[in-house]
Design a protein around this motif. Sequence first.
Motif, PDB file in Angstrom:
ATOM      1  N   PRO A 126      35.261  37.497  44.404  1.00 28.23           N
ATOM      2  CA  PRO A 126      34.218  37.578  45.056  1.00 28.23           C
ATOM      3  C   PRO A 126      33.117  38.541  44.529  1.00 28.23           C
ATOM      4  CG  PRO A 126      35.994  38.936  46.305  1.00 28.23           C
ATOM      5  CD  PRO A 126      36.486  38.286  45.081  1.00 28.23           C
ATOM      6  N   ARG A 127      31.837  37.962  44.860  1.00 31.52           N
ATOM      7  CA  ARG A 127      30.921  38.787  44.315  1.00 31.52           C
ATOM      8  C   ARG A 127      30.779  40.155  45.119  1.00 31.52           C
ATOM      9  NH1 ARG A 127      27.976  41.945  42.483  1.00 31.52           N
ATOM     10  NH2 ARG A 127      25.751  41.775  41.929  1.00 31.52           N
ATOM     11  N   HIS A 128      31.040  40.259  46.248  1.00 34.90           N
ATOM     12  CA  HIS A 128      30.917  41.182  47.222  1.00 34.90           C
ATOM     13  C   HIS A 128      32.331  41.565  47.936  1.00 34.90           C
ATOM     14  CE1 HIS A 128      26.461  41.214  46.590  1.00 34.90           C
ATOM     15  NE2 HIS A 128      26.793  39.868  46.921  1.00 34.90           N
ATOM     16  N   PRO A 129      33.325  42.001  47.154  1.00 40.03           N
ATOM     17  CA  PRO A 129      34.568  42.100  47.612  1.00 40.03           C
ATOM     18  C   PRO A 129      34.765  43.014  49.086  1.00 40.03           C
ATOM     19  CG  PRO A 129      34.541  43.548  45.791  1.00 40.03           C
ATOM     20  CD  PRO A 129      33.147  42.824  45.983  1.00 40.03           C
ATOM     21  N   LEU A 130      35.553  42.452  50.018  1.00 47.10           N
ATOM     22  CA  LEU A 130      35.679  43.324  51.213  1.00 47.10           C
ATOM     23  C   LEU A 130      37.285  43.653  51.417  1.00 47.10           C
ATOM     24  CD1 LEU A 130      34.116  40.806  53.724  1.00 47.10           C
ATOM     25  CD2 LEU A 130      33.131  42.965  52.725  1.00 47.10           C
ATOM     26  N   PRO A 131      37.594  45.079  51.716  1.00 43.07           N
ATOM     27  CA  PRO A 131      38.894  45.301  52.275  1.00 43.07           C
ATOM     28  C   PRO A 131      39.455  44.597  53.199  1.00 43.07           C
ATOM     29  CG  PRO A 131      37.516  46.787  53.206  1.00 43.07           C
ATOM     30  CD  PRO A 131      36.670  45.745  52.518  1.00 43.07           C
ATOM     31  N   PRO A 132      40.849  44.428  53.218  1.00 41.77           N
ATOM     32  CA  PRO A 132      41.828  45.420  52.362  1.00 41.77           C
ATOM     33  C   PRO A 132      42.228  44.608  50.898  1.00 41.77           C
ATOM     34  CG  PRO A 132      42.997  44.240  54.064  1.00 41.77           C
ATOM     35  CD  PRO A 132      41.367  43.704  54.294  1.00 41.77           C
ATOM     36  N   LEU A 133      41.912  43.331  50.987  1.00 46.37           N
ATOM     37  CA  LEU A 133      42.592  42.721  49.526  1.00 46.37           C
ATOM     38  C   LEU A 133      41.496  42.377  48.581  1.00 46.37           C
ATOM     39  CD1 LEU A 133      44.985  40.044  51.380  1.00 46.37           C
ATOM     40  CD2 LEU A 133      45.436  42.348  50.379  1.00 46.37           C
TER      41      LEU A 133
ATOM     42  N   GLU B 263      36.159  47.569  36.969  1.00 49.06           N
ATOM     43  CA  GLU B 263      37.388  47.643  37.017  1.00 49.06           C
ATOM     44  C   GLU B 263      38.158  46.620  37.646  1.00 49.06           C
ATOM     45  OE1 GLU B 263      39.175  49.589  35.011  1.00 49.06           O
ATOM     46  OE2 GLU B 263      37.579  50.711  34.232  1.00 49.06           O
ATOM     47  N   CYS B 264      39.187  45.872  36.929  1.00 52.97           N
ATOM     48  CA  CYS B 264      39.997  44.761  37.547  1.00 52.97           C
ATOM     49  C   CYS B 264      41.563  44.996  37.089  1.00 52.97           C
ATOM     50  CB  CYS B 264      39.502  43.530  37.262  1.00 52.97           C
ATOM     51  SG  CYS B 264      37.924  42.878  37.721  1.00 52.97           S
ATOM     52  N   GLU B 265      42.415  44.224  37.741  1.00 61.05           N
ATOM     53  CA  GLU B 265      43.721  44.367  37.164  1.00 61.05           C
ATOM     54  C   GLU B 265      44.250  42.850  36.920  1.00 61.05           C
ATOM     55  OE1 GLU B 265      45.591  46.665  40.155  1.00 61.05           O
ATOM     56  OE2 GLU B 265      45.909  45.190  41.480  1.00 61.05           O
ATOM     57  N   ALA B 266      45.173  42.655  36.140  1.00 61.29           N
ATOM     58  CA  ALA B 266      45.783  41.312  36.007  1.00 61.29           C
ATOM     59  C   ALA B 266      47.156  41.365  35.740  1.00 61.29           C
ATOM     60  CB  ALA B 266      45.169  40.780  34.758  1.00 61.29           C
ATOM     61  N   VAL B 267      48.036  40.127  36.247  1.00 59.88           N
ATOM     62  CA  VAL B 267      49.374  40.099  35.907  1.00 59.88           C
ATOM     63  C   VAL B 267      49.604  38.722  35.452  1.00 59.88           C
ATOM     64  CG1 VAL B 267      49.811  41.496  38.062  1.00 59.88           C
ATOM     65  CG2 VAL B 267      49.727  39.211  38.151  1.00 59.88           C
ATOM     66  N   ILE B 268      50.906  38.726  34.811  1.00 61.57           N
ATOM     67  CA  ILE B 268      51.068  37.231  34.151  1.00 61.57           C
ATOM     68  C   ILE B 268      51.388  36.092  35.152  1.00 61.57           C
ATOM     69  CG2 ILE B 268      52.814  36.170  32.782  1.00 61.57           C
ATOM     70  CD1 ILE B 268      53.360  38.694  31.272  1.00 61.57           C
ATOM     71  N   THR B 269      50.635  35.104  35.106  1.00 58.84           N
ATOM     72  CA  THR B 269      50.921  34.005  35.810  1.00 58.84           C
ATOM     73  C   THR B 269      51.099  32.717  34.971  1.00 58.84           C
ATOM     74  OG1 THR B 269      48.629  33.663  36.081  1.00 58.84           O
ATOM     75  CG2 THR B 269      49.575  34.705  37.878  1.00 58.84           C
TER      76      THR B 269
ATOM     77  N   LYS C 187      41.118  45.720  41.560  1.00 62.64           N
ATOM     78  CA  LYS C 187      41.961  46.912  41.489  1.00 62.64           C
ATOM     79  C   LYS C 187      42.483  46.749  42.954  1.00 62.64           C
ATOM     80  CE  LYS C 187      42.441  50.354  38.999  1.00 62.64           C
ATOM     81  NZ  LYS C 187      43.260  49.702  37.810  1.00 62.64           N
ATOM     82  N   GLY C 188      44.003  47.043  42.960  1.00 67.42           N
ATOM     83  CA  GLY C 188      44.767  47.286  44.293  1.00 67.42           C
ATOM     84  C   GLY C 188      45.423  45.987  44.725  1.00 67.42           C
ATOM     85  N   HIS C 189      44.735  44.758  44.361  1.00 68.21           N
ATOM     86  CA  HIS C 189      45.229  43.571  45.230  1.00 68.21           C
ATOM     87  C   HIS C 189      46.521  43.179  44.616  1.00 68.21           C
ATOM     88  CE1 HIS C 189      44.670  39.445  46.668  1.00 68.21           C
ATOM     89  NE2 HIS C 189      45.515  39.174  45.608  1.00 68.21           N
ATOM     90  N   TRP C 190      46.926  43.288  43.376  1.00 63.29           N
ATOM     91  CA  TRP C 190      48.207  42.975  43.090  1.00 63.29           C
ATOM     92  C   TRP C 190      49.284  43.781  43.686  1.00 63.29           C
ATOM     93  CZ3 TRP C 190      48.613  38.067  41.860  1.00 63.29           C
ATOM     94  CH2 TRP C 190      47.626  37.382  41.186  1.00 63.29           C
ATOM     95  N   SER C 191      49.140  45.009  43.545  1.00 64.00           N
ATOM     96  CA  SER C 191      50.109  45.884  44.015  1.00 64.00           C
ATOM     97  C   SER C 191      50.405  45.831  45.655  1.00 64.00           C
ATOM     98  CB  SER C 191      49.735  47.388  43.666  1.00 64.00           C
ATOM     99  OG  SER C 191      48.420  47.859  44.330  1.00 64.00           O
ATOM    100  N   LYS C 192      49.341  45.417  46.308  1.00 59.36           N
ATOM    101  CA  LYS C 192      49.549  45.211  47.827  1.00 59.36           C
ATOM    102  C   LYS C 192      50.386  43.783  47.936  1.00 59.36           C
ATOM    103  CE  LYS C 192      45.250  47.583  49.228  1.00 59.36           C
ATOM    104  NZ  LYS C 192      43.953  47.411  49.639  1.00 59.36           N
ATOM    105  N   LEU C 193      50.244  42.977  47.203  1.00 56.20           N
ATOM    106  CA  LEU C 193      50.959  41.624  47.193  1.00 56.20           C
ATOM    107  C   LEU C 193      52.347  41.873  46.984  1.00 56.20           C
ATOM    108  CD1 LEU C 193      49.712  39.094  48.667  1.00 56.20           C
ATOM    109  CD2 LEU C 193      47.925  40.647  47.995  1.00 56.20           C
ATOM    110  N   ALA C 194      52.522  42.666  45.925  1.00 52.07           N
ATOM    111  CA  ALA C 194      53.892  42.759  45.068  1.00 52.07           C
ATOM    112  C   ALA C 194      54.683  43.462  46.175  1.00 52.07           C
ATOM    113  CB  ALA C 194      53.607  43.640  44.103  1.00 52.07           C
ATOM    114  N   THR C 195      54.162  44.687  47.077  1.00 48.35           N
ATOM    115  CA  THR C 195      55.029  45.249  48.132  1.00 48.35           C
ATOM    116  C   THR C 195      55.288  44.280  49.088  1.00 48.35           C
ATOM    117  OG1 THR C 195      53.658  47.238  47.531  1.00 48.35           O
ATOM    118  CG2 THR C 195      54.827  47.240  49.683  1.00 48.35           C
ATOM    119  N   LEU C 196      54.429  43.407  49.454  1.00 47.57           N
ATOM    120  CA  LEU C 196      54.723  42.498  50.672  1.00 47.57           C
ATOM    121  C   LEU C 196      55.982  41.497  50.235  1.00 47.57           C
ATOM    122  CD1 LEU C 196      51.190  41.347  51.877  1.00 47.57           C
ATOM    123  CD2 LEU C 196      52.832  42.720  52.965  1.00 47.57           C
ATOM    124  N   ALA C 197      55.827  41.026  48.685  1.00 46.34           N
ATOM    125  CA  ALA C 197      56.974  40.308  48.226  1.00 46.34           C
ATOM    126  C   ALA C 197      58.269  40.851  48.271  1.00 46.34           C
ATOM    127  CB  ALA C 197      56.513  39.730  46.878  1.00 46.34           C
TER     128      ALA C 197
END
Length: 383
Positions: free
Chosen positions: A157-164, A211-217, A241-251
């Motif tokens: 998103p050009r204008h990201p909104l929390p929490p994801l 700043e971003c983050e990436a995981v292997i897909t 940043k923060g998106h992948w860690s939140k989803l990984a916790t849910l998984a």
Amino acid sequence: MKVAVLGTGMVGYAVVRQLAKSRIVREVIAADADLERVEQRVLAIGCPNVTGKAVDLGDESSVTAVLAEADVAINCLPASLSLQTTRAAIAARCHLVDLSCAAYEDKLKLDAAAKGAGILVVPGCGVAPGLVGILAARGVELMDEAEEAILICGGLPRHPLPPLSYQIVFSVDSLFQLYRKMSLAAENGQLVQLPPFSGLESIRFDEPVGECEAVITDAWSLPHTLRHKVGRIYEKTVRYKGHWSKLATLAELGFMSDTPVEVGGVPVCPLELTKRLLEPQMKGGTDEDLTVARVTVSGKKGGRPYKAQWDMIDLYDSTRGITSMARTTGFPAVVMAEWIAEGRMPERGVLAPEQLVTGERFEPFVAALRDEGIRISYAGGER
């Protein structure tokens, strides 16, 4: 030359609009299961060479009948319909450019049938899979010895909104596959499967991304097509940043499981509940989006360490009201379809984009995208 577009959603609509102004295409058939939507799309485009058609896109014989009217088709349907669309194209003897790379190995089994029908089927011809794979293959070509290819891509998103800090740009079912399925990669010539959320790393892009983050897909076709040409290849998907860690916790806690649990005497599927809860949190504040990509190939050239890197930051097209994801996904498919229509792609069978856009074809393909505002920068040299 007549081109059929299957599906007129976000990407399909952008594809039809692009084809409508093509100097190569004589007629465009926009096919959709939703008659009202396709009529609205055709009316909005306002070109006499575009006609709409209501089709049961889940019925293979109906799709075959539509494709029999066309010379080339672009498939913009969900991944679940990709394999049947390929069979329909073969039956109709219609060239097919497919945005999905679902069931890649099953599609390869149709290679002989496609050759027998005298058609070219190009699976996974979007941005990822698609464009990033073409860049990776080019990097491998530039090396005397390719050691590693890393493909990083994502829609944001050009204008990201929390929490994801994310907004859905394709189906929620396809999105959740990223969080659940094993990811195909290649190491030392062998296909390998890596678990979800592997290889978390921070990565920075120029503004307005940051700043971003990436995981292997899943790297889709690339481990099959390039594994004997490069020592290691994998693909990563970008989020803020923060998106992948939140989803990984849910998984990790079981919220991605499709095994029902009993709640108050009622069986509830955790995955379906999670989708229902998270989808409203990933709508975004505006339609504005952006797409980022970075493809890096490392190896040796002339006996010395060498690195080739391509970067792309593509923004929402406010003038035409087209999302970046629709542009970067749909426009590579349009260029491929035009080239097939022009006879510039004499190959037949099932071939991935990185097998076709090689050698002397690479620069003209990138230039065609640049003409439509999709700019890819290159930096290469000794490390």
